[in-house]
Each structure stands twice: as structure tokens, then as C-alpha cells.
Design an enzyme around this catalytic site. Sequence first.
Site, mmCIF file in Angstrom:
data_model
loop_
_atom_site.group_PDB
_atom_site.id
_atom_site.type_symbol
_atom_site.label_atom_id
_atom_site.label_comp_id
_atom_site.label_asym_id
_atom_site.label_seq_id
_atom_site.Cartn_x
_atom_site.Cartn_y
_atom_site.Cartn_z
ATOM 1 N N SER A 12 0.858 -1.187 0.000
ATOM 2 C CA SER A 12 0.000 0.000 0.000
ATOM 3 C C SER A 12 0.889 1.230 0.000
ATOM 4 O O SER A 12 2.037 1.171 0.457
ATOM 5 C CB SER A 12 -0.856 0.005 1.272
ATOM 6 O OG SER A 12 -1.397 1.293 1.508
ATOM 7 N N TYR B 73 -2.539 -0.923 10.461
ATOM 8 C CA TYR B 73 -2.442 -1.134 9.005
ATOM 9 C C TYR B 73 -1.124 -0.590 8.461
ATOM 10 O O TYR B 73 -0.399 -1.273 7.713
ATOM 11 C CB TYR B 73 -3.634 -0.451 8.321
ATOM 12 C CG TYR B 73 -3.737 -0.719 6.841
ATOM 13 C CD1 TYR B 73 -4.334 -1.882 6.366
ATOM 14 C CD2 TYR B 73 -3.237 0.185 5.920
ATOM 15 C CE1 TYR B 73 -4.430 -2.128 4.995
ATOM 16 C CE2 TYR B 73 -3.329 -0.048 4.552
ATOM 17 C CZ TYR B 73 -3.930 -1.210 4.101
ATOM 18 O OH TYR B 73 -4.020 -1.450 2.755
HETATM 19 C C1 BGC Z 1 -6.175 1.310 2.015
HETATM 20 C C2 BGC Z 1 -7.364 2.107 1.533
HETATM 21 C C3 BGC Z 1 -6.960 3.546 1.249
HETATM 22 C C4 BGC Z 1 -5.711 3.615 0.412
HETATM 23 C C5 BGC Z 1 -5.188 5.031 0.232
HETATM 24 C C6 BGC Z 1 -5.068 1.460 1.018
HETATM 25 O O1 BGC Z 1 -3.975 0.682 1.358
HETATM 26 O O2 BGC Z 1 -6.552 -0.050 2.167
HETATM 27 O O3 BGC Z 1 -8.390 2.062 2.507
HETATM 28 O O4 BGC Z 1 -8.014 4.201 0.572
HETATM 29 O O5 BGC Z 1 -4.696 2.831 0.957
HETATM 30 O O6 BGC Z 1 -5.164 5.742 1.440
#
Ligand code: BGC
Length: 266
Positions: A151, A164
Site C-alpha cells: 500500500s 495497518y
Molecule cells: C487502504 C485504503 C486507502 C488507500 C489510500 C489502502 O492501502 O486499504 O483504505 O483508501 O490505501 O489511502
Amino acid sequence: MITLNNQSALVTGASSGIGWAIAVALGKAGANVAINYHLDQEGADRAAQEIRREKGRAFVIQADVSDEAQVASMFQETLREFKALDILVSNAGIQKDAKFVEMTLDQWQGVLGTNLTGAFLCAREAARIFLRQGLVPNRSRAAGKIIFVSSVHQAIPWAGHANYAASKGGMLLLMKTIAQELAPYKVRVNAIAPGAIKTPINRKAWETPEAEDSLLKLIPYDRVGETQDVAPVAVWLASDQSDYVTGTTLYVDGGMLLYPGFRTGG
Ligand code: BGC
């Protein structure tokens, strides 16, 4: 035109969102695809049907990627089905958002368990198989390819999402470290770091016009991404066209990482 003919892939978290699109794209490129899901069998079945419609081979397999025994049997099952494995896409990921001071241990461990321990368990299993198989030149120039779906939050801090962001930050150095360790065995390891892509995980961030407007302030390219923006990147990373690419992250984020606030500020 990229072809992954005679290659076999396992995609985790492939019953929806980015994993779903990657699984289908790999299948359409000619790979046999094992479609992992945790809870949504129907979504996984739809991905398999989509691949079979194009005469590809696919099967669905249930497993919780944070569980060592379930991961081991998922890989055994995949090998039984396809006789070989060439590509792992470690994609399964969840969010359990909370303010830091309110975050429970359960929320922390749940996210780290799926996103980071799951990536470790799946990559370790795949790497063991790749080393055992060695190079099979008529399938690929590499002995195996591991692609982590990370991400932008492996690089961008994210208030309210400490679990996260920590899981994705951890994934970055997991990816680089095993890329370094496995390169001599001709195993390539890379990551894709999507930005805001329209999937169920972030539905709240784009489903109303107001939410989408505020999200777009973070995206210089001025549109929210689609899973189809990510899937071809995975196909490329899995293919021999990227044979000299290892230990790197491809950001697929419409420029989210470009400090958009500085367009007008600073
Ligand atoms: C998340 C999303 C988010 C995106 C950008 C991703 O890794 O799971 O929820 O919209 O990152 O912020």
C-alpha cells in the site's frame, strides 16, 4: 502481449477487490490460478468462472493466511492440482481502524496477523517450493516470483490506522530482505503499492460524491483508481519482461505519494 502459459500462480485474498482482478488477469494471461479466499466463497467462485470462460484453469481454495497449518495445506493442495508453482501474489489484507489510544490488542493482532504474518507464511511456503523446483527454463527465466500487494501506507503515515500502516511498513522490509536473500536462487520478489483503489475495503472513502471529492484532494491524477489499474502491473511483475526487476515497489497511486498539498502550499 505477455504470456504466462504453463505457469501456475496462487493469489491470496482473491475473492474480491485487487486480488480478484489480479487472479483473473493472470488467468487471462495463460497462468493456472489457485484462488484463495477466507470467507467469501461466492466471490472466489466468480473469479474462477471468469478464468474458465477464457479456457483457463482455476480452482478455489479456502484458507486463513494467518494460520500456519492452513497455509501449508493450501500450498500442498495447489501443488497437487497444478504440479508446480511459479508465482505467488500475496494480497490478502484487512483494515481494523481505530484511534491509536483506543486500539485494542485484538485490532492490532488481527491486522498484523493477516497482512504481515500472512505475507510471511505464504512467501516462506512459496520460496521453499521455488528453491526445491529450481529453474525450469521453458516456463520462466526465474525460479519463482513473489509479488506482495502492499500500500502507499508502507511509506505514508496514516493517523487512525497504526496497525495497518505498521503492517505495510513491515511488508516493505520483508519484501526487500527476502529479495536480497533469494536473488541468487533466481527468485524475484517485488511489491505493488496501490493508492486509493475502488474496492470494498475503502468503500466509505469514495461511495458518496462528498467523500470522493475529499479523497481526490489526495490524488494529483484526479481520479480514484480501479482494480484494472493494478492487475496489469501484477501480470508484468510475474512475467519475464520484468526479469531484471527485484526488490522494488511499483506505486500505482495516481501520484498520491507526490505530497499533493505542495501543489498549492509550501
Ligand atoms: C487502504 C485504503 C486507502 C488507500 C489510500 C489502502 O492501502 O486499504 O483504505 O483508501 O490505501 O489511502
